[in-house]
Scaffold this active site. Structure first.
Site, PDB file in Angstrom:
ATOM      1  CB  THR A   1       0.916  -3.843   6.383  1.00  0.00           C
ATOM      2  OG1 THR A   1      -0.375  -3.948   5.783  1.00  0.00           O
ATOM      3  CG2 THR A   1       1.398  -2.403   6.342  1.00  0.00           C
ATOM      4  CG  ASP A   2      -1.819  -8.395   3.639  1.00  0.00           C
ATOM      5  OD1 ASP A   2      -2.200  -7.272   4.031  1.00  0.00           O
ATOM      6  OD2 ASP A   2      -2.585  -9.231   3.109  1.00  0.00           O
TER       7      ASP A   2
ATOM      8  CB  THR B   1      -0.898   0.008   1.249  1.00  0.00           C
ATOM      9  OG1 THR B   1      -1.681  -1.171   1.232  1.00  0.00           O
ATOM     10  CG2 THR B   1      -1.812   1.206   1.254  1.00  0.00           C
TER      11      THR B   1
ATOM     12  CE  LYS C   1      -2.317  -5.633   8.300  1.00  0.00           C
ATOM     13  NZ  LYS C   1      -2.481  -5.434   6.855  1.00  0.00           N
TER      14      LYS C   1
HETATM   15  N1  LIG Z   1      -2.291  -5.966   1.082  1.00  0.00           N
HETATM   16  C1  LIG Z   1      -1.312  -4.909   1.248  1.00  0.00           C
HETATM   17  C2  LIG Z   1      -1.566  -4.209   2.513  1.00  0.00           C
HETATM   18  C3  LIG Z   1      -0.651  -3.094   2.865  1.00  0.00           C
HETATM   19  O1  LIG Z   1       0.377  -2.848   2.289  1.00  0.00           O
HETATM   20  O2  LIG Z   1      -1.015  -2.402   3.834  1.00  0.00           O
HETATM   21  C4  LIG Z   1       0.071  -5.508   1.212  1.00  0.00           C
HETATM   22  O3  LIG Z   1       0.444  -6.187   2.120  1.00  0.00           O
HETATM   23  O4  LIG Z   1       0.780  -5.311   0.285  1.00  0.00           O
END
Ligand SMILES: N[C@@H](CC(=O)O)C(=O)O
Ligand SMILES: N[C@@H](CC(=O)O)C(=O)O
Lengths: 431, 431
Positions: free
Chosen positions: B173-174, B97, B250
């Site tokens: 973040t995943d 993201t 997370k």
């Molecule tokens: N789905 C995204 C979520 C994020 O970056 O917050 C990822 O992990 O790439």
């Protein structure tokens, strides 16, 4: 073990009256068994004041004052009479630490208590209710099987039909939240059904069993006619929290306050066997008629995603005849893109795949990222704000109601037993 | 979507200046894009004061004041000059993201930014360091594969060899915590390696990207020469927490403060790009020489236990040639007793099985219950206080170092990168 050597040298065993001196201080009292978390260099003594102290034995000396017996559980032996002014509570024991004693030879904990033993070990319970007691199982809850849920639900229903004003189930903590979710889906209840347990076995001075059971009985006498979990709310012997059976989870391997409401708050707090505060609306006593629905499809699996997972694992379950899958995905509910094709296969074969998140807190949203959209296109069903564990139990139950994919999807996304909480998104986190 | 209809009717699009009136109040400002969590009946307006307000459009009226452009990211276009008084920070983008923009047509979020775009979108970064930028991947992190960890580690090592004073990795973040654990085991580093990301894409007014990157650069300039994760520490734009790469997870699907240290506290807090407080001892800049060890066995699986799990799933992995398994068991580290035989088979075939807990918090202890003892007798290795995710990454790495069962067992139970925390047992819980 340092402390064992130290005690052996002085020929001292648990239950003896001893005098321990260290620096300028001495403690006289009964040598107790230690909690699992105690550092090895500590021994614990019960002082005459009733307080327990931990003493670091390094450079301490010890003197045997009087041989004593290993503390026994307070079996009263007396006959338990019913009092027509009191509520009739049914206690069903299934095993777990709450029903366990320590094997002092091996040091390991075994379930051995029946519901009746539990009562006799905690005679204060007799002041607040009449009891019918029943030992249904005697297993550590890691050994609970899905059919045991069915038998437990039937047993609860029998007791309600026999006039119980409330039910307390003594259960191991490992899988307590799976059982509480299962009973939540299986039973519509006119009376409270409260599951409780302990993190320290009932024959230990440090046991949390009494407080949990005492408050569970309080909850079983209350107006909250839902399936709930009643366990310590803090490290100390203070309040217990009463959690919705579908919104709770064991979150720490050994703390007494391990159970936490996820994406919800506890329905209520209890103290001294009485409701202390109520946080959420609840179903009231008598509002529902008893209805039992124990149909369960047991060919359901819970699969955790991780970088490196392969599609084979999904294919394996399809090929093995599994009827439904719950995925513990990442973030808002994701699997790698290369898994989409196999999910599509599951969907084509009428196998529901429910997506949950290994974050545990928060809600699934497969509309945000391209990954989520692909998964939805392949038929993945959002588990919304259910924990993976509750979603797993719910899918097994939903497949017990219907084998039609659309209907199962509808059941999963319809609130049955408080498992879906619309207002949960950002509000409840780590408390 | 209620709000979309409402906006379409007034012919209003994101970026327009509008007047919204409701009851006795009107708001004039620029219509913003909404956050993923916004309720559908709300629109968000940026007032001239700079504040954003959410307005429930029910019974509201809307007036277009002036057409406007969709807010653009502050691409300066200017050439980025190096200043010899500033630290040289290398920014490596991998996607996620933080590197994403919204596709206003589909509404979904796609990774599209390079590290250079990131810099130009956040020109304040130029005040605090010189940068070398590199776009390594452009994937959502749910699509990260284990080989990507290897390439990321090599890329980091190259930059350190080229004289970088610190590294910032922009990441989804995943699976950020899997990557942070992998880099922790793979790299001994003389400089900080800081992974950061965002929960709201960088082109959104509500993005958390800037604060996270700004503080990550601050951490990369600091003395903390470890692999860390730098992310929001609260719902507001306040501090960031700097977590040990092996002790972080997370924990919420959508909150900005989703990353939490598990069985540890964050090493430090940062504010305004500067260390604000330090909570834990850490490895200092220059203390370690750069050493890269990217050997990884990728035939490793992470398997979650649940009531109803069957031994077949272990047999399947053994038969498929898996070299190691991490179990996410219940409680102190349990599987049903009927699984013991298959674990024994794994052990007999030289396949390490590491036990972790789905409680996440607390430490494995297979000495307490009979179940745990059986598992140990069958060769199960305690993952101690590692998260299941860190244990999974560590086992893959350990098997990259040796295929001898005893040696792997020793590596698992030896602290390599701060993943084992002796003092973690009851102390750190849900904070
Ligand atoms: N789905 C995204 C979520 C994020 O970056 O917050 C990822 O992990 O790439
Ligand atoms: N392993 C035990 C733990 C407990 O009861 O606390 C069980 O779940 O039965």
């Amino acid at each position: 073990e340092i402390s064992k050597e130290f005690l052996d040298k002085a020929n001292v065993t648990i239950g003896d009256r001893i005098l321990v001196s260290k620096d300028d201080i001495s403690y006289e009292g009964i040598l107790l068994d230690r909690s699992e978390d105690a550092k090895d260099a500590y021994i614990v003594i019960k002082l005459d004041s009733g307080y327990n102290v931990g003493v670091n034995i390094e450079s301490a000396t010890i003197k045997l004052i009087e041989k004593g017996d290993k503390p026994k559980i307070g079996y009263s032996g007396e006959k338990i009479e019913k009092d027509s002014n009191k509520d009739n509570i049914s206690i069903i024991s299934t095993g777990g630490t709450v029903s366990s004693i320590i094997d002092y030879k091996s040091g390991a904990v075994h379930p051995k208590f029946t519901a009746e033993d539990l009562l006799r070990a905690n005679p204060e319970l007799l002041d607040i209710a009449n009891y019918d007691v029943k030992a249904l199982y005697n297993v550590l809850s890691e050994n609970m099987e899905t059919e045991y849920w069915v038998k437990a639900a039937e047993s609860v229903a029998d007791d309600i039909n026999d006039g119980a004003d409330g039910i307390v189930i003594a259960h191991g903590t490992d899988t307590m939240h799976y059982t509480s979710a299962a009973l939540s889906f299986m039973i519509k209840t006119p009376v409270p059904i409260v599951i409780t347990g302990a993190q320290r076995s009932s024959d230990r001075p440090s046991t949390d069993a009494f407080l949990n059971i005492y408050n569970a009985v309080g909850a079983a006498k209350s107006d909250i006619a839902e399936v709930t979990v009643c366990m310590h709310n803090s490290l100390n012997d203070g309040d217990c929290a009463l959690h919705k059976g579908t919104k709770v989870r064991k979150m720490h391997t050994s703390r007494r306050d391990t159970f936490r409401s996820i994406n919800s708050e506890p329905i209520a707090l209890l103290s001294d066997g009485k409701l202390k505060s109520i946080n959420l609306p609840y179903i009231k006593r008598g509002e529902n008629k008893l209805k039992l629905n124990t149909n369960l499809e047991t060919k359901v699996a819970l699969i955790k995603s991780f970088p490196g997972i392969t599609s084979d694992i999904i294919d394996y379950h399809i090929d093995k005849g599994y009827k439904g899958l719950v995925i513990e995905g990442t973030g808002l509910g994701h699997l790698p893109d290369y898994m989409v094709e196999t999910l599509q296969r599951a969907n084509d074969e009428g196998i529901p795949v429910v997506m949950t998140s290994q974050c545990l807190y928060g809600t699934i949203n497969m509309n945000v990222y391209s990954t989520g959209r692909l998964l939805q296109d392949a038929g993945a069903i959002s588990g919304l704000d259910m924990t993976p564990e509750t979603a797993y139990v719910k899918l097994a139950w939903a497949l017990g109601q219907s084998d039609n994919l659309d209907e199962v999807r509808k059941i999963i996304q319809t609130n049955i037993a408080g498992e879906l909480n619309e207002s949960s998104s950002l509000k409840y986190f780590l408390n």
